[in-house]
Design a protein around this motif. Structure first.
Motif, short mmCIF file in Angstrom:
data_model
loop_
_atom_site.label_atom_id
_atom_site.label_comp_id
_atom_site.label_asym_id
_atom_site.label_seq_id
_atom_site.Cartn_x
_atom_site.Cartn_y
_atom_site.Cartn_z
N ASP A 1 0.85 -1.19 0.00
CA ASP A 1 0.00 0.00 0.00
C ASP A 1 0.89 1.24 0.00
OD1 ASP A 1 -1.91 1.88 2.20
OD2 ASP A 1 -2.70 1.19 0.26
N ALA A 2 0.50 2.24 -0.76
CA ALA A 2 1.32 3.45 -0.93
C ALA A 2 1.64 4.13 0.39
CB ALA A 2 0.62 4.43 -1.87
N SER A 3 0.73 4.05 1.36
CA SER A 3 0.96 4.70 2.65
C SER A 3 2.05 4.00 3.48
CB SER A 3 -0.34 4.77 3.45
OG SER A 3 -0.77 3.46 3.78
N GLU A 4 2.40 2.78 3.13
CA GLU A 4 3.39 2.02 3.90
C GLU A 4 4.66 1.75 3.11
OE1 GLU A 4 1.10 -1.42 5.00
OE2 GLU A 4 0.40 -0.44 6.82
N CYS A 5 4.75 2.28 1.90
CA CYS A 5 5.91 2.00 1.04
C CYS A 5 7.22 2.48 1.65
CB CYS A 5 5.72 2.60 -0.34
SG CYS A 5 4.65 1.64 -1.40
N LEU A 6 7.23 3.64 2.28
CA LEU A 6 8.46 4.15 2.88
C LEU A 6 8.93 3.23 4.01
CD1 LEU A 6 10.66 6.29 3.04
CD2 LEU A 6 9.16 7.60 4.56
N THR A 7 8.01 2.79 4.85
CA THR A 7 8.35 1.90 5.95
C THR A 7 8.91 0.58 5.43
OG1 THR A 7 6.59 2.88 7.27
CG2 THR A 7 7.45 0.77 8.02
N VAL A 8 8.24 0.00 4.44
CA VAL A 8 8.71 -1.26 3.86
C VAL A 8 10.03 -1.04 3.12
CG1 VAL A 8 8.15 -3.10 2.22
CG2 VAL A 8 6.40 -2.24 3.77
N GLY A 9 10.18 0.10 2.46
CA GLY A 9 11.44 0.43 1.79
C GLY A 9 12.60 0.48 2.78
N LYS A 10 12.36 1.05 3.96
CA LYS A 10 13.39 1.07 5.00
C LYS A 10 13.76 -0.35 5.42
CE LYS A 10 12.66 3.95 8.44
NZ LYS A 10 12.00 4.88 9.39
N LEU A 11 12.75 -1.20 5.57
CA LEU A 11 13.02 -2.59 5.96
C LEU A 11 13.82 -3.33 4.88
CD1 LEU A 11 9.59 -3.56 7.55
CD2 LEU A 11 11.76 -3.23 8.74
N ILE A 12 13.49 -3.08 3.63
CA ILE A 12 14.23 -3.71 2.53
C ILE A 12 15.68 -3.22 2.55
CG2 ILE A 12 14.46 -3.87 0.03
CD1 ILE A 12 11.38 -3.66 -0.12
N GLY A 13 15.87 -1.93 2.75
CA GLY A 13 17.22 -1.37 2.82
C GLY A 13 18.03 -1.95 3.96
N VAL A 14 17.41 -2.08 5.12
CA VAL A 14 18.10 -2.66 6.27
C VAL A 14 18.46 -4.11 5.98
CG1 VAL A 14 17.77 -3.43 8.66
CG2 VAL A 14 17.16 -1.11 8.00
N LYS A 15 17.55 -4.84 5.37
CA LYS A 15 17.80 -6.24 5.04
C LYS A 15 18.97 -6.38 4.08
CE LYS A 15 15.82 -10.24 2.74
NZ LYS A 15 16.94 -10.37 1.83
N ILE A 16 19.06 -5.50 3.10
CA ILE A 16 20.13 -5.59 2.11
C ILE A 16 21.46 -5.11 2.68
CG2 ILE A 16 20.96 -4.61 -0.07
CD1 ILE A 16 18.05 -4.77 -1.05
N VAL A 17 21.46 -3.97 3.37
CA VAL A 17 22.72 -3.39 3.84
C VAL A 17 23.26 -4.11 5.06
CG1 VAL A 17 23.76 -1.30 4.78
CG2 VAL A 17 22.22 -1.15 2.84
N GLN A 18 22.39 -4.44 6.01
CA GLN A 18 22.87 -5.07 7.24
C GLN A 18 22.74 -6.59 7.14
OE1 GLN A 18 21.65 -3.40 11.01
NE2 GLN A 18 21.24 -1.46 10.02
N ASN A 19 21.53 -7.06 7.35
CA ASN A 19 21.33 -8.50 7.43
C ASN A 19 19.83 -8.75 7.50
OD1 ASN A 19 20.90 -11.07 8.88
ND2 ASN A 19 23.14 -11.11 9.01
N GLU A 20 19.39 -9.89 6.98
CA GLU A 20 17.95 -10.16 7.03
C GLU A 20 17.45 -10.36 8.46
OE1 GLU A 20 20.20 -13.87 6.00
OE2 GLU A 20 20.00 -11.95 5.02
N PHE A 21 18.32 -10.80 9.36
CA PHE A 21 17.88 -10.98 10.74
C PHE A 21 17.54 -9.64 11.39
CE2 PHE A 21 20.66 -14.73 10.10
CZ PHE A 21 19.68 -15.69 10.16
N VAL A 22 18.35 -8.63 11.12
CA VAL A 22 18.08 -7.30 11.65
C VAL A 22 16.79 -6.75 11.04
CG1 VAL A 22 18.96 -4.94 11.86
CG2 VAL A 22 20.54 -6.87 12.00
N GLY A 23 16.62 -6.95 9.73
CA GLY A 23 15.41 -6.49 9.05
C GLY A 23 14.17 -7.18 9.60
N TYR A 24 14.24 -8.49 9.79
CA TYR A 24 13.08 -9.21 10.32
C TYR A 24 12.81 -8.85 11.77
CZ TYR A 24 12.65 -12.03 6.13
OH TYR A 24 12.45 -12.44 4.84
N PHE A 25 13.86 -8.56 12.53
CA PHE A 25 13.67 -8.12 13.91
C PHE A 25 12.91 -6.80 13.94
CE2 PHE A 25 15.11 -5.81 17.71
CZ PHE A 25 14.71 -6.72 18.69
N GLN A 26 13.31 -5.85 13.07
CA GLN A 26 12.61 -4.58 13.00
C GLN A 26 11.18 -4.76 12.48
OE1 GLN A 26 14.90 -1.70 10.80
NE2 GLN A 26 16.59 -1.72 12.28
#
Length: 144
Positions: free
Chosen positions: A107-132
């Protein structure tokens, strides 16, 4: 006809016997002779190698999380110097990956939040992304 021999079956499947000059099952890699005295020695050497690999992976994870925390603080400081509060590296990643989140059907209203999670998953680690992600879901920050 006759059933093929084990040697012929191996040759047909691409596996050659090392004694006949082929690559064998090692793919042409020369294995060094074992220096282990017995099975217990081999098991303990393998366990020590595994612990070393685990420690290396953990150290890399700590470094990546630390670098992202440093970048978050630097972004906050740099943007605070020009009067803009709340800008972090993770927010920057959110804007970078917002189009991807939208293309995934978020949903467009949540794209920024999900984009941040995708970025965290790619840059750091999927465990950190899933924790967030788990923290966001528990706080009601994302819809189903």
């Amino acid at each position: 006809g006759e059933a093929p021999t084990a040697s012929e079956q191996g040759e047909a499947s691409g596996v050659r016997e090392a004694s006949r000059g082929g690559e064998g099952v090692t793919g042409g890699i020369e294995l060094p002779p074992s220096t282990d005295a017995n099975a217990v020695d081999a098991l303990s050497a393998g366990a020590l190698t595994g612990v070393g690999i685990c420690a290396s992976v953990l150290a890399v994870l700590v470094v990546f999380v630390s670098v992202v925390a440093l970048l978050n603080d630097l972004f906050r400081w740099w943007f605070a110097m020009i009067g803009v509060e709340g800008v972090t590296f993770e927010l920057f990643l959110g804007y970078v990956f917002t189009p991807l989140a939208y293309m995934m059907g978020v949903d467009a209203s949540e794209c920024l939040t999900v984009g941040k999670l995708i970025g965290v998953k790619i840059v750091q680690n999927e465990f950190v992304g899933y924790f967030q992600l788990g923290e966001l879901i528990a706080a009601g920050g994302l819809s189903e």
